[in-house]
Design a protein around this motif. Structure first.
Motif, short mmCIF file in Angstrom:
data_model
loop_
_atom_site.label_atom_id
_atom_site.label_comp_id
_atom_site.label_asym_id
_atom_site.label_seq_id
_atom_site.Cartn_x
_atom_site.Cartn_y
_atom_site.Cartn_z
N THR A 73 0.84 -1.19 0.00
CA THR A 73 0.00 0.00 0.00
C THR A 73 0.87 1.24 0.00
O THR A 73 2.03 1.22 0.44
CB THR A 73 -0.91 0.04 1.24
N GLY A 74 0.31 2.32 -0.49
CA GLY A 74 1.01 3.61 -0.45
C GLY A 74 2.25 3.64 -1.34
O GLY A 74 2.28 3.11 -2.44
N ARG A 75 3.29 4.24 -0.82
CA ARG A 75 4.53 4.47 -1.57
C ARG A 75 5.52 3.31 -1.44
O ARG A 75 6.54 3.27 -2.14
CB ARG A 75 5.15 5.75 -1.00
N THR A 76 5.24 2.36 -0.59
CA THR A 76 6.17 1.28 -0.30
C THR A 76 6.54 0.45 -1.53
O THR A 76 7.73 0.17 -1.73
CB THR A 76 5.62 0.38 0.81
N PRO A 77 5.60 0.02 -2.39
CA PRO A 77 6.01 -0.76 -3.57
C PRO A 77 6.97 0.00 -4.47
O PRO A 77 7.93 -0.56 -4.98
CB PRO A 77 4.69 -1.05 -4.29
N PHE A 78 6.74 1.31 -4.62
CA PHE A 78 7.65 2.12 -5.43
C PHE A 78 9.04 2.16 -4.83
O PHE A 78 10.05 2.02 -5.54
CB PHE A 78 7.10 3.56 -5.57
N LEU A 79 9.13 2.31 -3.50
CA LEU A 79 10.42 2.36 -2.83
C LEU A 79 11.18 1.04 -2.99
O LEU A 79 12.39 1.02 -3.22
CB LEU A 79 10.25 2.70 -1.35
N ILE A 80 10.46 -0.06 -2.87
CA ILE A 80 11.10 -1.38 -3.00
C ILE A 80 11.61 -1.58 -4.42
O ILE A 80 12.77 -1.97 -4.63
CB ILE A 80 10.11 -2.49 -2.60
N ILE A 81 10.78 -1.31 -5.41
CA ILE A 81 11.18 -1.53 -6.81
C ILE A 81 12.30 -0.58 -7.20
O ILE A 81 13.28 -0.99 -7.85
CB ILE A 81 9.96 -1.39 -7.74
N SER A 83 14.53 0.80 -5.25
CA SER A 83 15.76 0.37 -4.57
C SER A 83 16.38 -0.82 -5.30
O SER A 83 17.60 -0.88 -5.48
CB SER A 83 15.47 0.00 -3.12
N LEU A 84 15.56 -1.78 -5.70
CA LEU A 84 16.08 -2.94 -6.42
C LEU A 84 16.70 -2.55 -7.76
O LEU A 84 17.76 -3.07 -8.14
CB LEU A 84 14.98 -3.98 -6.62
N VAL A 85 16.06 -1.63 -8.46
CA VAL A 85 16.60 -1.15 -9.74
C VAL A 85 17.94 -0.45 -9.51
O VAL A 85 18.91 -0.68 -10.24
CB VAL A 85 15.60 -0.23 -10.46
N LEU A 86 18.00 0.40 -8.50
CA LEU A 86 19.25 1.09 -8.20
C LEU A 86 20.36 0.13 -7.78
O LEU A 86 21.53 0.32 -8.14
CB LEU A 86 19.03 2.14 -7.12
N ILE A 87 20.02 -0.91 -7.03
CA ILE A 87 21.02 -1.92 -6.65
C ILE A 87 21.53 -2.64 -7.90
O ILE A 87 22.74 -2.89 -8.03
CB ILE A 87 20.42 -2.92 -5.64
N PHE A 88 20.65 -2.95 -8.82
CA PHE A 88 21.07 -3.61 -10.07
C PHE A 88 22.00 -2.69 -10.86
O PHE A 88 23.04 -3.13 -11.37
CB PHE A 88 19.84 -3.98 -10.91
N ILE A 89 21.66 -1.43 -10.98
CA ILE A 89 22.51 -0.46 -11.68
C ILE A 89 23.86 -0.34 -10.99
O ILE A 89 24.91 -0.28 -11.64
CB ILE A 89 21.80 0.90 -11.79
N TYR A 90 23.84 -0.30 -9.66
CA TYR A 90 25.08 -0.20 -8.88
C TYR A 90 26.00 -1.39 -9.15
O TYR A 90 27.20 -1.22 -9.38
CB TYR A 90 24.73 -0.10 -7.40
N THR A 91 25.44 -2.59 -9.15
CA THR A 91 26.27 -3.77 -9.41
C THR A 91 26.80 -3.77 -10.83
O THR A 91 27.91 -4.24 -11.08
CB THR A 91 25.49 -5.07 -9.15
N PHE A 92 26.04 -3.23 -11.77
CA PHE A 92 26.50 -3.15 -13.15
C PHE A 92 27.63 -2.13 -13.30
O PHE A 92 28.61 -2.37 -14.01
CB PHE A 92 25.31 -2.77 -14.06
#
Length: 147
Positions: A73-81, A83-92
């Protein structure tokens, strides 16, 4: 029943970790079981804490899982997704442009996701200062080679 999936997963992971720990090769110098002690303690601790977690969740099995519903609910799904995208970019980027620049990009993006654009100066300053202090601490003070 859904509550028991996570503790059962960690019990399974703990058992596998302990089994692999006891299959480590013996040291050729000093105590032959020297490389075994620390990983064994970590694995056994993971196993014990997972069993405690299983019993705690077993007691709550009849309760509703309101906290899990709040994740969607709310903004939480956006924050999770995000964060995961940024972690993937960071590892790349990590191996390609190095620790310092990739960490600055990652932290800046993460802080913008969490704090928003209104605090852009604060976001950039925190990302640059934290990344530089971390890089300096490891690369210069501790003499650890970073990519």
């Amino acid at each position: 029943m859904l509550r028991l999936i996570t503790p059962l997963f960690f019990i399974f992971a703990g058992v596998i970790y302990v089994v692999f720990t006891f299959n480590l090769p013996q040291a050729k110098i000093g105590d032959p079981n020297g490389p075994l002690y620390f990983p064994a303690v970590i694995g056994i601790f993971l196993l014990l804490m997972s069993i405690v977690y299983l019993f705690q969740e077993w007691k709550k099995r009849g309760e509703k899982m309101e906290k899990v519903r709040q994740l969607f609910t709310g903004r939480t799904p956006f924050l999770i997704i995000a964060s995961l995208v940024l972690i993937f970019i960071y590892t790349f980027l990590f191996e390609r442009i190095g620790f310092l620049y990739s960490t600055i990009i990652f932290l800046t993006g993460l802080l913008f996701v969490v704090n928003g654009r209104k605090q852009w100066i604060k976001n950039i300053l925190i990302a640059v200062i934290f990344s530089f202090i971390t890089w300096y601490s490891f690369a210069e003070l501790l003499n650890v080679s970073l990519p």
